[in-house]
Write an enzyme that holds these catalytic residues in place. Structure first.
Site, PDB file in Angstrom:
ATOM      1  N   GLY A 197     -10.860   2.382  12.961  1.00 57.56           N
ATOM      2  CA  GLY A 197     -10.343   2.601  14.485  1.00 57.56           C
ATOM      3  C   GLY A 197     -11.228   3.296  15.274  1.00 57.56           C
ATOM      4  O   GLY A 197     -11.316   2.757  16.632  1.00 57.56           O
ATOM      5  N   HIS A 231     -12.731   3.559   0.394  1.00 51.40           N
ATOM      6  CA  HIS A 231     -13.120   2.537   1.284  1.00 51.40           C
ATOM      7  C   HIS A 231     -13.536   1.057   0.877  1.00 51.40           C
ATOM      8  O   HIS A 231     -14.087   0.222   1.717  1.00 51.40           O
ATOM      9  CB  HIS A 231     -13.735   2.826   2.555  1.00 51.40           C
ATOM     10  CG  HIS A 231     -12.924   4.010   3.242  1.00 51.40           C
ATOM     11  ND1 HIS A 231     -13.443   5.004   4.080  1.00 51.40           N
ATOM     12  CD2 HIS A 231     -11.649   4.044   3.512  1.00 51.40           C
ATOM     13  CE1 HIS A 231     -12.560   5.884   4.658  1.00 51.40           C
ATOM     14  NE2 HIS A 231     -11.523   5.245   4.234  1.00 51.40           N
ATOM     15  N   ARG A 252     -10.957  16.477   7.662  1.00 52.14           N
ATOM     16  CA  ARG A 252     -11.666  16.696   6.406  1.00 52.14           C
ATOM     17  C   ARG A 252     -13.229  17.120   6.645  1.00 52.14           C
ATOM     18  O   ARG A 252     -13.599  16.440   7.540  1.00 52.14           O
ATOM     19  CB  ARG A 252     -11.887  15.432   5.606  1.00 52.14           C
ATOM     20  CG  ARG A 252     -10.527  15.224   4.753  1.00 52.14           C
ATOM     21  CD  ARG A 252     -10.514  13.868   3.982  1.00 52.14           C
ATOM     22  NE  ARG A 252      -9.606  12.891   4.338  1.00 52.14           N
ATOM     23  CZ  ARG A 252      -9.848  11.668   4.009  1.00 52.14           C
ATOM     24  NH1 ARG A 252     -10.624  11.258   3.377  1.00 52.14           N
ATOM     25  NH2 ARG A 252      -8.753  10.742   4.507  1.00 52.14           N
ATOM     26  N   MET A 263      -9.678  10.977  17.581  1.00 54.88           N
ATOM     27  CA  MET A 263     -11.183  11.050  18.404  1.00 54.88           C
ATOM     28  C   MET A 263     -10.883  10.874  19.942  1.00 54.88           C
ATOM     29  O   MET A 263     -11.681  11.330  20.763  1.00 54.88           O
ATOM     30  CB  MET A 263     -11.931   9.867  17.801  1.00 54.88           C
ATOM     31  CG  MET A 263     -13.195   9.586  18.529  1.00 54.88           C
ATOM     32  SD  MET A 263     -14.323  11.103  18.581  1.00 54.88           S
ATOM     33  CE  MET A 263     -15.241  11.268  16.944  1.00 54.88           C
ATOM     34  N   ASN A 302       0.793  -1.313   0.001  1.00 51.68           N
ATOM     35  CA  ASN A 302       0.064  -0.016  -0.026  1.00 51.68           C
ATOM     36  C   ASN A 302       0.876   1.047   0.104  1.00 51.68           C
ATOM     37  O   ASN A 302       1.487   1.494   1.060  1.00 51.68           O
ATOM     38  CB  ASN A 302      -0.854  -0.066   1.417  1.00 51.68           C
ATOM     39  CG  ASN A 302      -1.933   1.200   1.369  1.00 51.68           C
ATOM     40  OD1 ASN A 302      -1.711   2.267   0.571  1.00 51.68           O
ATOM     41  ND2 ASN A 302      -2.702   1.178   2.291  1.00 51.68           N
ATOM     42  N   ARG A 357      -2.629  -1.801  -3.210  1.00 52.15           N
ATOM     43  CA  ARG A 357      -3.693  -1.095  -2.982  1.00 52.15           C
ATOM     44  C   ARG A 357      -3.784   0.035  -4.033  1.00 52.15           C
ATOM     45  O   ARG A 357      -2.862   0.678  -4.248  1.00 52.15           O
ATOM     46  CB  ARG A 357      -3.749  -0.463  -1.823  1.00 52.15           C
ATOM     47  CG  ARG A 357      -5.115   0.331  -1.602  1.00 52.15           C
ATOM     48  CD  ARG A 357      -4.857   1.186  -0.331  1.00 52.15           C
ATOM     49  NE  ARG A 357      -6.101   1.880   0.088  1.00 52.15           N
ATOM     50  CZ  ARG A 357      -6.039   3.005   0.629  1.00 52.15           C
ATOM     51  NH1 ARG A 357      -4.757   3.545   1.239  1.00 52.15           N
ATOM     52  NH2 ARG A 357      -7.188   3.630   0.775  1.00 52.15           N
ATOM     53  N   GLU A 372      -7.914  -4.706   5.729  1.00 57.02           N
ATOM     54  CA  GLU A 372      -7.962  -4.290   4.082  1.00 57.02           C
ATOM     55  C   GLU A 372      -6.798  -5.138   3.514  1.00 57.02           C
ATOM     56  O   GLU A 372      -6.796  -5.390   2.238  1.00 57.02           O
ATOM     57  CB  GLU A 372      -7.626  -2.945   3.964  1.00 57.02           C
ATOM     58  CG  GLU A 372      -8.970  -2.016   4.248  1.00 57.02           C
ATOM     59  CD  GLU A 372      -8.610  -0.564   4.532  1.00 57.02           C
ATOM     60  OE1 GLU A 372      -8.352  -0.052   5.606  1.00 57.02           O
ATOM     61  OE2 GLU A 372      -9.162   0.401   3.709  1.00 57.02           O
TER      62      GLU A 372
END
Ligand code: ADP
Length: 398
Positions: free
Chosen positions: A323, A173, A234, A276, A15, A84, A382
């Protein structure tokens, strides 16, 4: 699968991002990672912790370490290398074995993902040079969403923008949404093609997808990963006219606005933190901006949940992943609160006892038993999904 491929069980997943390369060596029969790692801050020479001036050096280091550790003794052990690729435009509905035509099409998609596709392509080219006898496969974040119906992927803008410039919703995603949807189907013991699922991938980037009978029919990210839910840094959905207002009144350049919307908005824009855990801590200490950021984040998820409920009509499961989705128990409860009328409930003790059960299983059910909608927490993977899709791609070819 042909006999020569049958004895190869390792898939190397790469990736390659704009300033990092993540890799994972997967044992495909065990569906498990033998090793994985990442190199960050590539090209940031002022950071003394990194010695890698470019992607070529970083990848060469990864390859030489894998060989040195005897995890890959020679390239014959590799079934394939799975890459990826963030944007596949409308070219790719499926993973693709890489050849000149595939490279050309990925290159043509660079305009749609200028930060990601060049790095992905570089990773492919370097891996092809280094392992020139190994089959290379590209797995696209956008591919799962190529089943969106026209009424969901078109923007209400001049149609020529779509026809001539590819302006439409692509969604991202996809590898994660598909992986957790398959896991949910396995847990519910039903074929994915019979299930309607809403999956929430809540990481630094965040997106929500409506899956009807196993196929993506709508998703919150758009032509770029900027649209949709509020994210770490974002903005998600905004009024497009805000650009003109800021350009005219504040004389901000397009670059300044683009940077602000990608890097200084979302949770960070409202309270200064994009992680977060830090936002929660601040909110608990009484910080009003952090509380506002949390309230906005949850409110927007709920709006999308309602919208996708209406899109699907009937929902079998809601899946939390990424996450934040996997770890923030309080957020899961807050997103589902007062949705009992839709058959969505979260059982406090199941939701909070999560960690323990969770470590033993891929899937944690946090809804009350026999509720119309199963609320599930599923750890995404992933890299494994890229390995599985790459291997399956070879199967189709042989
Ligand atoms: P990426 O999108 O970069 O793959 P992840 O899926 O790893 O990111 O998600 C990163 C986010 O997960 C960060 O915002 C981090 O704060 C959040 N996170 C990780 N652990 C927890 C936790 N225990 N509680 C709340 N948030 C968490």
């Amino acid at each position: 699968m042909n006999v020569a491929l049958k004895n190869k069980h390792k898939v190397l997943v790469i990736n390659a991002g704009s300033s990092s390369i993540k890799y994972s060596l997967i044992e495909i029969t065990q569906q498990d990672a033998i090793t994985s790692g990442s190199i960050e801050n590539i090209g940031e020479t002022e950071n003394s912790s990194t010695n890698f001036a470019n992607h070529e050096q970083a990848l060469q280091y990864i390859f030489s370490e894998l060989k040195k550790s005897a995890l890959i003794n020679n390239e014959n052990e590799l079934l394939c290398i799975g890459h990826r690729v963030v944007h596949g435009g409308e070219y790719f509905q499926q993973p693709a074995i890489i050849n000149a035509e595939v490279i050309k099409n990925i290159r043509e998609t660079i305009m749609l993902a200028p930060l990601h596709n060049p790095a992905n392509l570089l990773g492919i080219e370097l891996a092809m040079k280094q392992f020139n006898t190994v089959v290379q496969v590209a797995v696209f974040d956008t591919a799962f969403h190529q089943t969106l119906p026209a009424h969901a992927y078109h923007y209400a803008v001049p149609k020529a923008w779509y026809e001539q410039h590819g302006v439409r919703r692509y969604g991202f995603h996809g590898t994660s949404h598909f992986y957790v949807a398959k896991k949910a189907a396995k847990y519910l013991r039903k074929p994915l093609k019979n299930l309607n699922i809403i999956s929430l991938h809540l990481g630094n980037g965040a997106s929500i997808t409506a899956i009807e009978k196993g196929k993506s029919v709508d998703t919150s990210m758009g032509m770029t990963p900027l649209e949709g839910l509020m994210m770490g840094s974002r903005c998600g959905d905004i009024d497009p006219a805000l650009h003109f207002y800021l350009t005219k009144t504040q004389k901000l350049s397009l670059f300044e606005i683009e940077t602000a919307l990608n890097k200084h908005s979302g949770l960070k824009g409202i309270c200064g933190e994009n992680d977060m855990r830090a936002v929660r801590k601040l909110a608990e200490s009484g910080d009003k901006n952090a509380q506002l950021a949390l309230d906005m984040y949850i409110y927007r998820i709920k709006k999308y949940l309602g919208a996708y409920f209406a899109t699907l009509g009937h929902v079998d499961a809601i899946v939390f992943t990424g996450g934040i989705g996997e770890n923030d128990t309080k957020l899961r409860e807050q997103c589902c609160c007062n949705l009992g009328a839709l058959g969505i409930t979260v059982n406090d003790s199941k939701n909070n006892s999560g960690e323990l059960n969770y470590s033993n299983s891929d899937c944690l059910e946090i809804s009350d038993k026999n509720k119309a909608v199963a609320v599930l927490v599923i750890k995404t993977n992933e890299e494994l999904e890229i390995a599985l899709q790459s291997a399956a791609c070879l199967d189709h070819e042989n």
